[in-house]
Write a protein that holds these residues in place. Structure first.
Motif, PDB file in Angstrom:
ATOM      1  N   THR A 268       8.205  -0.356  10.739  1.00 19.80           N
ATOM      2  CA  THR A 268       6.942  -1.011  10.367  1.00 19.80           C
ATOM      3  C   THR A 268       7.041  -1.905   9.138  1.00 19.80           C
ATOM      4  OG1 THR A 268       6.304   0.918   9.020  1.00 19.80           O
ATOM      5  CG2 THR A 268       5.564   0.894  11.319  1.00 19.80           C
ATOM      6  N   ASP A 313      10.039   5.324   6.838  1.00 20.70           N
ATOM      7  CA  ASP A 313       9.752   3.942   6.448  1.00 20.70           C
ATOM      8  C   ASP A 313       8.842   3.940   5.220  1.00 20.70           C
ATOM      9  OD1 ASP A 313       9.346   1.219   6.378  1.00 20.70           O
ATOM     10  OD2 ASP A 313       8.993   1.028   8.527  1.00 20.70           O
ATOM     11  N   GLY A 316       6.824   0.798   4.739  1.00 19.71           N
ATOM     12  CA  GLY A 316       5.721   0.685   5.686  1.00 19.71           C
ATOM     13  C   GLY A 316       4.524   1.517   5.267  1.00 19.71           C
TER      14      GLY A 316
END
Length: 432
Positions: A268, A313, A316
């Motif tokens: 992401t 992540d 993200g």
């Protein structure tokens, strides 16, 4: 909320298919010609379908094994955790990892089931249907509420594919694994009206088109045949970025306003820049490219149609509201080499805490978005207080999750690298 209070639903995990999967679902007249698992003299197990042999590489099933056993060499079923191919053992592993539910992508047929495309259309369709019935009825059906069911596509025929989507939707399936680039497989591109029956079927049945990295049968090209495998692994998510752009600018989004697309295993952190870039492209070029999103920006349209997911992540999570908090899900990627199993709750909680993610956002990312997008409600089978990380791990007490060696052969890292380079060189000279 505490770590053990989280509810985890993963939208990307993988099956290493068991040898008996076709026994109960393929018509008798086709069984002699069906794919079969073959045990070779070197101790490896491979799927063989006519002249095609598919090995199971050691990056695909390393859960519970030391990193020294990672690599691309083939392996046997007795070298991997039983949870890779035995659904009862899978659920035990899920409990030990604090995971309520998974969505499982296929392995040996390929993400788009291109392997099953033969000159005999009836046989090919029977293979897809047999796989889907095994997956839904035996794998997912054995443990209600623990798996988001997913269907293989009839990739070589849009009409038949649409019919298979509708058939499976009647059984509660709302996810279709599909390719990130149909033209790379020799079929019409996303921009061709050929696929209209499929898109309509997905919209009519609320089926998400789940596109996994590598599902085009190719990865991002290496800069050179001498590039180390780290380059390939680093670039793996890039194909999904290409697919996102191709679909966002395609007529699919405009002609089928209810279409839902999941970008599986793509991460992401890249999305905020991607959204800024598509809006800039629209602002600068729409007058001559004739793009029209009905008064909306491309970034707004992206959030209406695309679901994203991550394994680990932190960036993200930091940028979650620039991505769209209702568009983010989590994946475990069991039993692949990127997986956080069995310590996903610890790693997730560390990142949630680092970025002060509130309970509301945690719940959306860890289970609510997955339930909503995939029309999946595990709580009809499992009480919510029994679905938490803590409750599931308590149920798995005594289940062995220790890291231990399983490989029959010790392969020197230099030999693994040389084998990778040989494959890269062969790919570099192979005709396109």
């Amino acid at each position: 909320m505490h770590r053990d209070d989280m509810i985890l639903i993963s939208v990307d995990d993988h099956i290493i298919e068991p040898p008996d999967m076709f026994v109960n679902h393929l018509p008798e007249r086709y069984k002699d010609d069906a794919p079969r698992l073959v045990h070779r003299e070197d101790g490896t197990d491979v799927w063989q379908f006519r002249d095609t042999v598919i090995t199971n590489s050691a990056l695909n099933a390393v859960a519970g094994r030391p990193k020294e056993e990672y690599g691309l060499e083939p392996q046997g079923l007795d070298e991997i955790r039983p949870g890779c191919y035995d659904v009862d053992e899978r659920v035990k592993d899920m409990n030990a990892g604090g995971m309520l539910a998974q969505m499982n992508f296929p392995s040996f047929p390929g993400f788009a089931a291109r392997l099953f495309a033969t000159e005999d259309v009836d046989f090919s369709l029977a293979l897809v249907r047999a796989y889907n019935d095994w997956h839904v009825d035996e794998w997912c059906g054995r443990h209600p509420g623990r798996f988001i069911p997913m269907a293989l596509p009839v990739i070589w025929d849009a009409q038949l594919c649409a019919a298979e989507v509708r058939r499976n939707a009647k059984k509660g399936v709302h996810s279709l694994t599909f390719t990130e680039n149909p033209s790379a497989l020799g079929y019409p591109s996303f921009h061709d009206e050929y696929w209209n029956p499929l898109w309509k079927a997905c919209c009519d049945t609320n089926t998400v088109v789940s596109i996994h990295i590598g599902s085009s049968g190719r990865m991002v090209s290496l800069p050179s045949a001498d590039s180390p495998p780290d380059v390939m692994i680093t670039l793996q998510p890039m194909n999904i970025v290409s697919a996102a752009a191709d679909l966002l600018w395609s007529r699919v989004i405009k002609d089928f306003p209810d279409i839902k697309i999941a970008l599986s295993e793509g991460g992401t952190g890249w999305i905020p820049y991607f959204l800024e870039r598509v809006d800039r492209t629209f602002d600068m070029h729409a007058t001559w490219t004739l793009q029209d999103f009905g008064g909306k920006l491309p970034s707004e349209v992206f959030r209406e149609h695309f679901l994203t997911c991550f394994i680990s992540d932190p960036l993200g999570l930091k940028l979650r509201h620039d991505i769209g908090i209702d568009n983010i899900t989590w994946e475990c990627d069991y039993p692949h080499s990127d997986s956080m199993w069995p310590n996903a709750p610890e790693e997730l909680w560390r990142d949630f805490t680092r970025h002060d993610v509130p309970d509301e956002d945690i719940n959306k990312i860890t289970f609510e978005n997955a339930m909503r997008w995939y029309s999946f409600d595990p709580f009809t089978h499992i009480p919510r207080d029994q679905a938490t990380v803590g409750a599931l791990r308590a149920k798995a007490e005594g289940h062995d999750i220790s890291v231990r060696s399983r490989s029959h052969r010790v392969v020197d890292p230099s030999d693994k690298l040389e084998a990778f380079r040989d494959r890269a060189r062969m790919a570099a000279v192979a005709p396109s």
